[in-house]
Design an enzyme around this catalytic site. Structure first.
Site, mmCIF file in Angstrom:
data_model
loop_
_atom_site.group_PDB
_atom_site.id
_atom_site.type_symbol
_atom_site.label_atom_id
_atom_site.label_comp_id
_atom_site.label_asym_id
_atom_site.label_seq_id
_atom_site.Cartn_x
_atom_site.Cartn_y
_atom_site.Cartn_z
ATOM 1 N N PHE A 153 55.662 41.784 37.316
ATOM 2 C CA PHE A 153 55.197 43.122 36.911
ATOM 3 C C PHE A 153 55.292 43.286 35.397
ATOM 4 C CE2 PHE A 153 54.709 47.312 39.258
ATOM 5 C CZ PHE A 153 54.156 47.982 38.184
ATOM 6 N N HIS A 210 43.805 47.921 35.120
ATOM 7 C CA HIS A 210 43.921 46.511 34.715
ATOM 8 C C HIS A 210 44.912 45.785 35.638
ATOM 9 C CE1 HIS A 210 43.550 43.077 32.090
ATOM 10 N NE2 HIS A 210 44.870 43.001 31.990
ATOM 11 N N ARG A 223 46.310 42.381 40.427
ATOM 12 C CA ARG A 223 47.417 42.269 41.381
ATOM 13 C C ARG A 223 47.076 42.757 42.784
ATOM 14 N NH1 ARG A 223 50.819 38.616 38.971
ATOM 15 N NH2 ARG A 223 51.284 39.252 36.838
HETATM 16 C C1 LIG Z 1 47.292 35.623 40.144
HETATM 17 C C2 LIG Z 1 48.085 35.512 38.885
HETATM 18 C C3 LIG Z 1 48.772 34.343 38.607
HETATM 19 C C4 LIG Z 1 49.537 34.230 37.437
HETATM 20 N N1 LIG Z 1 50.210 33.076 37.189
HETATM 21 C C5 LIG Z 1 50.954 32.950 36.067
HETATM 22 C C6 LIG Z 1 51.695 31.769 35.775
HETATM 23 O O1 LIG Z 1 51.668 30.806 36.532
HETATM 24 N N2 LIG Z 1 52.445 31.713 34.656
HETATM 25 C C7 LIG Z 1 52.476 32.765 33.760
HETATM 26 O O2 LIG Z 1 53.160 32.669 32.751
HETATM 27 N N3 LIG Z 1 51.801 33.909 34.017
HETATM 28 C C8 LIG Z 1 51.055 34.032 35.128
HETATM 29 N N4 LIG Z 1 50.372 35.202 35.380
HETATM 30 C C9 LIG Z 1 50.509 36.326 34.447
HETATM 31 C C10 LIG Z 1 49.259 36.490 33.564
HETATM 32 O O3 LIG Z 1 49.063 35.349 32.727
HETATM 33 C C11 LIG Z 1 49.362 37.740 32.689
HETATM 34 O O4 LIG Z 1 50.488 37.628 31.831
HETATM 35 C C12 LIG Z 1 49.537 39.001 33.516
HETATM 36 O O5 LIG Z 1 48.599 39.037 34.562
HETATM 37 C C13 LIG Z 1 49.333 40.224 32.619
HETATM 38 O O6 LIG Z 1 47.982 40.287 32.269
HETATM 39 P P1 LIG Z 1 47.505 40.747 30.828
HETATM 40 O O7 LIG Z 1 48.097 39.898 29.756
HETATM 41 O O8 LIG Z 1 46.005 40.833 30.882
HETATM 42 O O9 LIG Z 1 48.098 42.242 30.778
HETATM 43 P P2 LIG Z 1 48.679 43.053 29.556
HETATM 44 O O10 LIG Z 1 49.836 42.362 28.956
HETATM 45 O O11 LIG Z 1 48.921 44.429 30.068
HETATM 46 O O12 LIG Z 1 47.507 43.049 28.496
HETATM 47 C C14 LIG Z 1 46.306 43.802 28.719
HETATM 48 C C15 LIG Z 1 45.198 43.237 27.841
HETATM 49 O O13 LIG Z 1 45.526 43.419 26.471
HETATM 50 C C16 LIG Z 1 45.080 42.292 25.716
HETATM 51 N N5 LIG Z 1 46.255 41.629 25.126
HETATM 52 C C17 LIG Z 1 47.575 41.856 25.440
HETATM 53 N N6 LIG Z 1 48.369 41.088 24.677
HETATM 54 C C18 LIG Z 1 47.567 40.343 23.904
HETATM 55 C C19 LIG Z 1 47.805 39.336 22.937
HETATM 56 N N7 LIG Z 1 49.029 38.925 22.621
HETATM 57 N N8 LIG Z 1 46.752 38.777 22.322
HETATM 58 C C20 LIG Z 1 45.485 39.152 22.610
HETATM 59 N N9 LIG Z 1 45.177 40.096 23.541
HETATM 60 C C21 LIG Z 1 46.210 40.677 24.166
HETATM 61 C C22 LIG Z 1 44.332 41.374 26.693
HETATM 62 O O14 LIG Z 1 42.971 41.733 26.695
HETATM 63 C C23 LIG Z 1 44.964 41.740 28.027
HETATM 64 O O15 LIG Z 1 44.150 41.454 29.152
HETATM 65 C C24 LIG Z 1 49.603 35.331 36.530
HETATM 66 C C25 LIG Z 1 48.910 36.504 36.821
HETATM 67 C C26 LIG Z 1 48.169 36.610 37.973
HETATM 68 C C27 LIG Z 1 47.434 37.906 38.265
#
Ligand SMILES: Cc1cc2nc3c(=O)[nH]c(=O)nc-3n(C[C@H](O)[C@H](O)[C@H](O)COP(=O)(O)OP(=O)(O)OC[C@H]3O[C@@H](n4cnc5c(N)ncnc54)[C@H](O)[C@@H]3O)c2cc1C
Length: 246
Positions: free
Chosen positions: A90, A195, A200
């Site tokens: 989360f 998002h 999820r």
């Molecule tokens: C099915 C599934 C499997 C996964 N498996 C893994 C895994 O094996 N290992 C792992 O480590 N994680 C895993 N994750 C986590 C995934 O990589 C993301 O960290 C998580 O889903 C949060 O997504 P997000 O970064 O888009 O969301 P948020 O952190 O809320 O970010 C929202 C949006 O803001 C922008 N953003 C945020 N931060 C940055 C940044 N630093 N640079 C540029 N743009 C940014 C992007 O557009 C992003 O989509 C998994 C997620 C899912 C749903």
């Protein structure tokens, strides 16, 4: 400081999660109010409610064309109880979310642990990136419940033994597993929630399918039910546009 063992603290086991909407300021009108400043300047909330069809059309247009910022002028706070492994996933959602979680340093952690229910698909088939989960046999369910419960009991007894011997909570907690329940407040807005839900939850209307772990999906489903009641037009537009956050 030594802590006396508390015999009432017997491990208990749960297969569900809790999600309670504890605070909110969130409605479809908030979206309209923010969007219409572009063309109409400041407007009263009553003015915005006058033409429901137009409101629906505007929200759908904003969602479809990914004008996301009008969906940020609202707030929802959920109280969530779920296993630590769910919270670990989360809290990867960084943008538009605020978290406060119970402390394992300042309080004795309660012995509530996760055991998958009978409806949890137990067996993974296929390779990473292309797999499905299928139901387990009764033997697999019985084994999983028995092994998890034994392991949780042993871990919690070790935790209590260390506390009773004067070891600090922050050190003793190392033996507790990620199946332990934790609790937190999570505050978001409709845009950050969409998002989260796009990633999820699995949904037939999703344009971009995701394959979340079932337990975080259970949390997502409970949040979505409560959000849909607060913002029905926004929720409908989210589904109609493929469940991609604007
Ligand atoms: C099915 C599934 C499997 C996964 N498996 C893994 C895994 O094996 N290992 C792992 O480590 N994680 C895993 N994750 C986590 C995934 O990589 C993301 O960290 C998580 O889903 C949060 O997504 P997000 O970064 O888009 O969301 P948020 O952190 O809320 O970010 C929202 C949006 O803001 C922008 N953003 C945020 N931060 C940055 C940044 N630093 N640079 C540029 N743009 C940014 C992007 O557009 C992003 O989509 C998994 C997620 C899912 C749903």
């Amino acid at each position: 400081m030594t802590e006396t063992p508390d015999d009432d603290l017997k491990p208990s086991f749960r297969s569900d999660v809790s999600v309670e909407l504890v605070k909110h300021a969130a409605s479809d009108t908030d979206v309209l109010w923010a969007a219409r400043v572009s063309t109409a300047g400041e407007q009263s909330l009553d003015e915005l409610k006058k033409d429901p069809e137009r409101s629906k059309g505007l929200i759908n247009y904003l969602m479809r064309d990914r004008h996301g910022s009008p969906f940020e002028h609202n707030s929802m706070t959920f109280f969530i109880s779920a296993p630590i492994f769910v919270f670990r996933e989360f809290m990867r959602h960084r943008v538009g979310w605020s978290y406060n979680e119970e402390s394992g340093r300042y309080r004795r952690l309660q012995p509530v642990f996760y055991v998958p229910g009978e409806d949890r698909r137990l067996v993974q088939e296929g390779r990473p990136g292309k797999y499905v989960f299928v139901p387990g046999t009764q033997e697999q369910h019985d084994l999983t419940a028995r092994v998890m419960e034994e392991s949780y009991r042993q871990a919690y007894a070790s935790y209590q033994e260390m506390l009773a011997a004067g070891v600090a909570r922050e050190v003793a907690r190392s033996v507790l597993p990620v199946g332990l329940f934790s609790s937190m407040y999570a505050t978001c807005n409709a845009r950050s929630l969409m998002h989260f839900l796009g990633l999820r939850t699995q949904h037939e209307e999703a344009k971009v399918p995701s394959f979340p772990q079932r337990e975080i999906e259970m949390v997502g489903e409970r949040m979505e039910e409560q959000w849909a009641r607060l913002m029905p037009l926004t929720h409908a537009a989210f589904n109609a546009n493929g469940r991609v956050a604007p």
